[in-house]
Design a protein around this motif. Structure first.
Motif, PDB file in Angstrom:
ATOM      1  N   ARG A 193     119.398  -6.982 139.754  1.00 14.51           N
ATOM      2  CA  ARG A 193     118.734  -7.589 140.877  1.00 14.51           C
ATOM      3  C   ARG A 193     119.291  -8.954 141.242  1.00 14.51           C
ATOM      4  NH1 ARG A 193     113.401  -7.395 143.058  1.00 14.51           N
ATOM      5  NH2 ARG A 193     112.487  -9.463 143.025  1.00 14.51           N
ATOM      6  N   GLU A 208     111.364  -6.986 132.650  1.00 10.97           N
ATOM      7  CA  GLU A 208     112.513  -7.763 132.162  1.00 10.97           C
ATOM      8  C   GLU A 208     113.514  -7.987 133.282  1.00 10.97           C
ATOM      9  OE1 GLU A 208     112.694  -6.499 127.450  1.00 10.97           O
ATOM     10  OE2 GLU A 208     114.027  -5.505 128.851  1.00 10.97           O
ATOM     11  N   GLN A 209     113.677  -6.963 134.107  1.00 12.04           N
ATOM     12  CA  GLN A 209     114.614  -7.107 135.220  1.00 12.04           C
ATOM     13  C   GLN A 209     114.132  -8.152 136.218  1.00 12.04           C
ATOM     14  OE1 GLN A 209     117.463  -5.521 134.755  1.00 12.04           O
ATOM     15  NE2 GLN A 209     116.391  -4.806 132.933  1.00 12.04           N
ATOM     16  N   LEU A 210     112.800  -8.237 136.371  1.00 14.77           N
ATOM     17  CA  LEU A 210     112.261  -9.206 137.327  1.00 14.77           C
ATOM     18  C   LEU A 210     112.193 -10.599 136.723  1.00 14.77           C
ATOM     19  CD1 LEU A 210     109.350  -7.235 138.994  1.00 14.77           C
ATOM     20  CD2 LEU A 210     111.744  -7.310 139.597  1.00 14.77           C
ATOM     21  N   GLY A 211     112.437 -10.708 135.441  1.00 12.48           N
ATOM     22  CA  GLY A 211     112.425 -12.019 134.811  1.00 12.48           C
ATOM     23  C   GLY A 211     111.042 -12.588 134.608  1.00 12.48           C
ATOM     24  N   LEU A 212     110.064 -11.762 134.280  1.00 12.93           N
ATOM     25  CA  LEU A 212     108.716 -12.273 134.034  1.00 12.93           C
ATOM     26  C   LEU A 212     108.644 -12.924 132.651  1.00 12.93           C
ATOM     27  CD1 LEU A 212     106.560  -9.365 135.445  1.00 12.93           C
ATOM     28  CD2 LEU A 212     107.259 -11.474 136.552  1.00 12.93           C
ATOM     29  N   ALA A 258     112.061  -3.740 144.109  1.00 12.67           N
ATOM     30  CA  ALA A 258     111.468  -3.236 142.867  1.00 12.67           C
ATOM     31  C   ALA A 258     110.105  -3.840 142.579  1.00 12.67           C
ATOM     32  CB  ALA A 258     112.409  -3.507 141.693  1.00 12.67           C
ATOM     33  N   SER A 314     116.158   1.441 141.350  1.00 12.50           N
ATOM     34  CA  SER A 314     114.860   1.192 141.976  1.00 12.50           C
ATOM     35  C   SER A 314     113.918   0.441 141.049  1.00 12.50           C
ATOM     36  CB  SER A 314     114.230   2.501 142.447  1.00 12.50           C
ATOM     37  OG  SER A 314     114.303   3.476 141.465  1.00 12.50           O
ATOM     38  N   ARG A 315     114.324   0.229 139.805  1.00 10.69           N
ATOM     39  CA  ARG A 315     113.483  -0.591 138.941  1.00 10.69           C
ATOM     40  C   ARG A 315     114.023  -2.001 138.790  1.00 10.69           C
ATOM     41  NH1 ARG A 315     112.276   3.013 133.837  1.00 10.69           N
ATOM     42  NH2 ARG A 315     111.176   1.180 133.168  1.00 10.69           N
ATOM     43  N   GLY A 316     114.971  -2.348 139.617  1.00 10.79           N
ATOM     44  CA  GLY A 316     115.374  -3.744 139.697  1.00 10.79           C
ATOM     45  C   GLY A 316     116.587  -4.093 138.865  1.00 10.79           C
ATOM     46  N   ALA A 350     108.164  -2.193 129.552  1.00 11.48           N
ATOM     47  CA  ALA A 350     108.543  -3.577 129.823  1.00 11.48           C
ATOM     48  C   ALA A 350     109.847  -3.691 130.604  1.00 11.48           C
ATOM     49  CB  ALA A 350     108.668  -4.338 128.507  1.00 11.48           C
ATOM     50  N   TYR A 351     110.595  -2.596 130.690  1.00 11.69           N
ATOM     51  CA  TYR A 351     111.946  -2.695 131.241  1.00 11.69           C
ATOM     52  C   TYR A 351     111.982  -3.317 132.643  1.00 11.69           C
ATOM     53  CZ  TYR A 351     116.532  -1.437 132.943  1.00 11.69           C
ATOM     54  OH  TYR A 351     117.775  -1.500 133.482  1.00 11.69           O
ATOM     55  N   GLY A 352     111.132  -2.800 133.521  1.00 16.91           N
ATOM     56  CA  GLY A 352     111.131  -3.303 134.894  1.00 16.91           C
ATOM     57  C   GLY A 352     110.799  -4.789 134.951  1.00 16.91           C
ATOM     58  N   HIS A 379     118.937 -13.878 135.943  1.00 12.80           N
ATOM     59  CA  HIS A 379     117.596 -14.260 135.550  1.00 12.80           C
ATOM     60  C   HIS A 379     116.886 -13.051 134.980  1.00 12.80           C
ATOM     61  CE1 HIS A 379     114.019 -16.549 135.318  1.00 12.80           C
ATOM     62  NE2 HIS A 379     113.352 -15.784 136.151  1.00 12.80           N
ATOM     63  N   ARG A 380     116.770 -12.999 133.688  1.00 14.15           N
ATOM     64  CA  ARG A 380     116.194 -11.822 133.056  1.00 14.15           C
ATOM     65  C   ARG A 380     115.478 -12.289 131.799  1.00 14.15           C
ATOM     66  NH1 ARG A 380     120.704  -9.365 132.773  1.00 14.15           N
ATOM     67  NH2 ARG A 380     120.807  -8.307 134.748  1.00 14.15           N
ATOM     68  N   THR A 381     114.424 -11.609 131.422  1.00 11.58           N
ATOM     69  CA  THR A 381     113.701 -12.048 130.234  1.00 11.58           C
ATOM     70  C   THR A 381     113.623 -10.910 129.232  1.00 11.58           C
ATOM     71  OG1 THR A 381     111.707 -11.493 131.450  1.00 11.58           O
ATOM     72  CG2 THR A 381     112.266 -13.816 131.274  1.00 11.58           C
TER      73      THR A 381
END
Lengths: 586, 419
Positions: free
Chosen positions: B235, A109-113, A81, B230-232, A105-107, B298-300
């Motif tokens: 993950r 959030e999934q990546l944990g930025l 992703a 596909s958007r994680g 912002a959703y993507g 791990h998610r924010t």
């Protein structure tokens, strides 16, 4: 950098592979255009890039797909992703949240930025795609073009190095499509994002492409620079067809290039008047030229939104009308109001002395038949044969003896379907048909009632060039039987080849109404490519040019597409209706 | 009322509009609900409803869900109605000698195995009033929850769920957004059926509508799943199986503990050990489970809601109301639960009334909600019918959302051309 190495994909239960031994490379920073006929496997090719094929769809993938060194065999879509952003055909179906800003912002959030990073990136994406004023709008209230840009923005915020777009403009009107494509090209040119894009309406995008990848119907893939690839592809936009016709080498890909090259062609054509864009049926045909439907002061309102404001319209037998206009300009509302099933606040509709709204729905459909935007809504049985039989039962109740009307169709729905598109198997499930076949099935069901007026709402979505050509042939046959045909469409090229008359709507009013050449030919925004290239000559279609030039190679293909001879084996069974529909070809 | 609103509005001008933390609204609402659950006094319950009404009217946003409070009120009325009707039909008072009989329904003798259930019989003022009070109490609880839903964006509320419960939150969010789509496609298909003549009745019609709607819904669900993948989404959910089972056990056990504890605490007749100790044990169990389950996720959160003084005051006012009624401060005798047998006119106990009124502080203390900027020019979202008729992805474009002109320009250019 994306690399396919000897990739074959076979879906479970499929007899032959969808992709066959595909080897292809897309270099960093390129805009690669994936072309091919409907059902050829473009979506499979795109899905393989981020591992949705086969991790999500099932099936077997042989070979290796790597994206910037990551092998999709070992990386699931979610783990790619941060490298690949994917936007599907229907952006709304992929929205997870309900407000624009949160969707962006959703993507991340999934990546944990970190929240601060997210904040800045959301602002950047809003600016980059020109959607800052949509920030806290609910996603459902956006127009199609806005939704598409939000969807692109929502994958951009994770800073992917590859952007995969599956038909980003197929549902959009020309102006909204321009907005989306402008955004995409800005990403390619300013940010160096690698873009992989599938698109049916090549005329919009081919000029921006650095590489063309053609997925052929047999599952093989050809790739190369656009100029050389488009000389041989199955599908080609009008500008390329014109180049092929005129023998330009290398081909011109944009209207600008073609215009600069086209001086001699214009000179050659200037001596003679252009032939009609559509061969009109003989004036002596059944009821030809009579006014079949008269609508006066039609008003359609939903709550306090006025969709159609007092429209007058007269439809003549044997005439094909293209109804154009932005998304939301009232085209669908008008069609539904004319049919009688949709709401109508005031005004009258008169079809052979009767108002379809005041009749039972089965009587109304024997006067006016409407094929809705999502034809599948009408289908609910398990096989094509059952649908046809059901349609015969539904239509047999109609009284066939209307004075002055066309003779009721003597044949069954199945016969009509075979005339429209031969070879649809009886036992196949309607959901498994191709777009074109499904459209033809619904059209056949509606025609079984023998309506004098046939309305089609956005039938060209998902059809490739030959599919559109056969649809145009079908419409021509309906018109030659003395029916009045109205087709609402965003596709100017389709309107140019199919329509006698164009009606343009804006905010519920008719703003232009006249012969195709007058309305479409002189417009800066909705002129077909041929008209733009050959102006001031009044040509609209390749077909006209070919006839003027007396080109002999129109003969082999009844579809009207001057395909250069090539020995590509074509698997036409899964394709859109291959046109043999009728007397439209000259 | 209007004048007061205006004065508040002036005070609001000096504050930065923001959304209050959803948890604060929920604590506030649950506090009021707890307070309501301790009393059947119609005057106090009416006071609770009034507080809810004032706060909702002043602090709700302009989002679609924020207009739903009236539906909760309607639902509460239905609850009261059902309670009274059932009591009338099934709760006939047998020994109604010393009661005020309103009227008598024919008594239907029931077989012996249905002992304890009455069908028909004399209907007394006392019984009906008791039913009315308890119905009002139930309706009041319902409205408290409704107010929480109206005041706090349900989706933002879900975002404060701990990481381990994230999946649950997503499922709810998706369900919330899919439901309107289902309604829309139902309407679209029903209209399309008319195009086909739409004859037949019963099952056949149902099939004609249900099959396309469900097929479409399934297709959309698959698209959404693919898009989320596909958007994680999911993950970093790499939790080992043993940990997952342990987390599950902790959560289920903890929830049971919480439920039992809450019951013990709220029901005055429950044995004492069922109350606080069970609640604490359940809470601990849940906390362990959530901490373990969330550790590897791990998610924010984008723009997390801050917890500031306003949140403390709003949540505190709700808790205060609950505490006052819990302790029965200032209520004596039948103040909280007025007697219906003998019939007495309920009195308004001052202490609890003040406690409940404290919760109205939220209407002032909570920051004003964010109104959409540029209010005048903002196009309203098109009504539902509009989207159904422009089915699929051809949505009604708000008139101001795109530069007008190009096609209109065509019109002005071409409209002079005679046909």
């Amino acid at each position: 950098m994306i690399a396919f190495e000897q990739v074959s994909v076979t879906y479970d239960g499929g007899e032959s592979p969808v992709l066959r031994a595909v080897t292809a490379r897309v270099e960093e920073g390129e805009l690669a255009l994936v072309v091919g006929r409907t059902g050829a496997g473009k979506s499979t090719f795109l899905g393989a890039v981020n591992g949705l094929v086969p991790h999500f769809t099932g099936g077997t993938l042989v070979g290796r797909v790597t994206v910037f060194g990551r092998d999709t065999r070992t990386h699931k879509p979610r783990e790619l992703a941060d490298v690949v952003g994917v936007v599907g055909q229907d952006p709304q179906a992929g929205f997870v949240t309900d407000v624009v800003e949160e969707e962006l912002a959703y993507g991340m959030e999934q990546l944990g930025l970190a929240p601060s990073v997210m904040r800045t990136r959301v602002e950047e994406a809003l600016d980059l795609l020109g959607i800052a004023d949509l920030r806290d709008r609910p996603l459902v209230s956006l127009s199609g073009g806005e939704q598409q840009r939000v969807a692109i923005g929502s994958v951009l915020t994770t800073h992917p190095r590859v952007l995969v777009l599956d038909e980003p403009t197929s549902a959009l009107d020309p102006t909204a499509a321009e907005d989306v494509l402008a955004a995409v090209t800005r990403l390619v040119h300013d940010l160096g994002v690698t873009v992989l894009m599938a698109e049916h309406r090549l005329e919009r995008v081919v000029q921006f492409a650095d590489r063309v990848i053609e997925v052929r119907s047999d599952g093989s893939v050809l790739e190369g620079p656009p100029e050389s690839m488009l000389a041989v592809t199955d599908v080609a936009p009008p500008v390329v067809q014109l180049g092929r016709l005129a023998g330009w080498d290398p081909l011109a890909l944009s209207v600008r290039d073609a215009r600069r090259r086209g001086g001699s062609l214009r000179a050659m054509l200037s001596g003679q008047a252009p032939p009609p864009s559509r061969s009109l049926p003989a004036p002596g045909g059944p009821g030809h030229g009579d006014t079949v439907l008269t609508a006066r002061r039609i008003v359609v309102r939903y709550g306090d939104v006025t969709a159609v404001r007092g429209v007058d319209l007269a439809l003549c037998a044997g005439q094909i009308v293209a109804l154009m206009g932005r998304n939301g300009s009232g085209k669908s509302s008008l069609l539904w109001a004319l049919q009688g099933s949709g709401p109508r606040r005031s005004g009258t509709v008169d079809v052979r002395g009767e108002d379809p709204k005041s009749l039972s729905s089965s009587r109304a459909r024997s006067l006016v038949g409407l094929v809705p935007q999502t034809p599948a809504d009408l289908l609910y049985l398990d096989t094509v044969a059952e649908e046809c039989a059901q349609a015969d039962r539904e239509s047999s109740g109609d009284s066939p003896s209307r004075p002055g009307s066309l003779p009721a169709h003597p044949s069954t729905t199945r016969d009509i379907l075979d005339r429209l598109v031969p070879g649809v198997p009886d036992d196949s499930h309607p959901r498994d048909l191709s777009e074109g076949q499904r459209l033809a099935l619904v059209l056949a069901i509606q025609l079984s009632a023998g309506p004098d007026v046939v309305l089609l709402d956005e039938p060209t979505r998902g059809l490739d060039y030959s599919g559109k050509q056969s649809l145009a042939n079908i419409l021509a046959e309906l018109a030659s039987q003395g029916r009045a045909v109205v087709v609402s469409t965003h596709d100017v090229e389709f309107a140019a080849i199919a329509a006698d008359r164009v009606v343009v709507m804006a905010t519920g009013d008719i703003v232009a109404d006249g012969p195709t050449a007058d309305v479409v030919g002189r417009s800066p925004s909705i002129a077909p490519q041929v008209a733009k290239i050959l102006a001031p000559l009044e040509y609209l279609t390749i077909d006209q040019v070919a006839r003027s030039l007396g080109a002999a190679f129109l003969e082999p293909s009844e579809t009207g597409l001057p395909d250069p001879p090539r020995d590509a084996p074509r698997d036409a069974s899964r394709e859109a209706p291959s046109g043999s529909a009728g007397p439209a070809a000259p | 009322m209007r004048r007061r609103t205006r004065r508040w509005a002036v005070a609001d001008d000096r504050r930065v509009p923001r959304t209050l933390h959803p948890v604060a609204w929920w604590i506030w609402a649950v506090g009021l609900a707890t307070a309501a659950s301790r009393t059947t006094n119609p005057l106090l319950l009416a006071l609770v409803l009034a507080v809810l009404g004032v706060v909702v009217a002043n602090r709700r946003s302009e989002a679609p869900w924020a207009r739903a409070f009236k539906y909760y009120l309607a639902m509460a009325l239905v609850v009261v109605g059902i309670r009274v009707v059932f009591r009338t039909i099934f709760g006939g008072d047998i020994n109604a000698e010393d009661m005020h009989v309103l009227f008598t329904l024919p008594h239907v003798p029931l077989p012996s195995w249905a002992a304890g259930v009455q069908l028909g019989g004399p209907v007394t003022a006392e019984g009906t009033l008791a039913a009315l009070y308890s119905g009002l109490q139930l309706g009041c609880l319902l409205c408290c929850l409704g107010a929480a839903n109206v005041l706090a964006n349900p989706k933002r509320a879900l975002r404060v769920l701990p990481g381990a419960l994230y999946e649950l939150g997503v499922a709810v969010v998706v369900a919330l957004s899919v439901a309107p789509q289902l309604v829309e496609s139902f309407q679209r298909v029903r209209r399309a059926r008319k195009l086909r003549g739409a004859q037949g009745r019963g099952l056949r019609v149902l099939r004609g509508i249900a099959v396309p709607v469900l097929e479409g819904a399934l297709e959309r669900a698959l698209w959404l799943a693919a898009a989320m993948d596909s958007r994680g989404y999911g993950r970093t959910g790499g939790v080992s199986r043993r940990v997952r089972v342990f987390v599950g056990l902790c959560m289920v056990g903890g929830m049971c503990g919480l439920c039992a504890g809450a019951y013990g605490l709220l029901d005055a007749t429950a044995p004492l050990p069922l109350g606080v100790p069970t609640l604490i044990a359940g809470g601990l169990c849940c906390a362990v489970g959530l901490a373990l389950g969330g550790r590897q996720v791990h998610r924010t959160h984008y723009r997390p809601d801050p917890w500031r003084a306003s949140e403390w005051v709003v949540a505190g006012s709700g808790v205060f109301a609950a505490a006052v009624l819990f302790a029965g401060l200032g209520a004596h005798g039948h103040g909280l639960n007025p007697s219906t047998h003998p019939l007495t006119w309920p009195s308004l106990p001052v202490g609890p009334a003040l406690g409940i009124l404290t919760a109205a502080v939220a209407a002032v203390v909570a920051p004003p909600p964010r109104r959409p900027a540029r209010g005048g020019t903002r196009p309203a979202p098109p009504p539902a019918q509009e989207t159904t008729c422009q089915a699929g992805s051809e949505r009604a474009a708000p008139p101001t959302s795109r530069p007008a002109g190009k096609i209109v320009g065509v019109g002005s250019q071409a409209s002079g051309v005679p046909r």
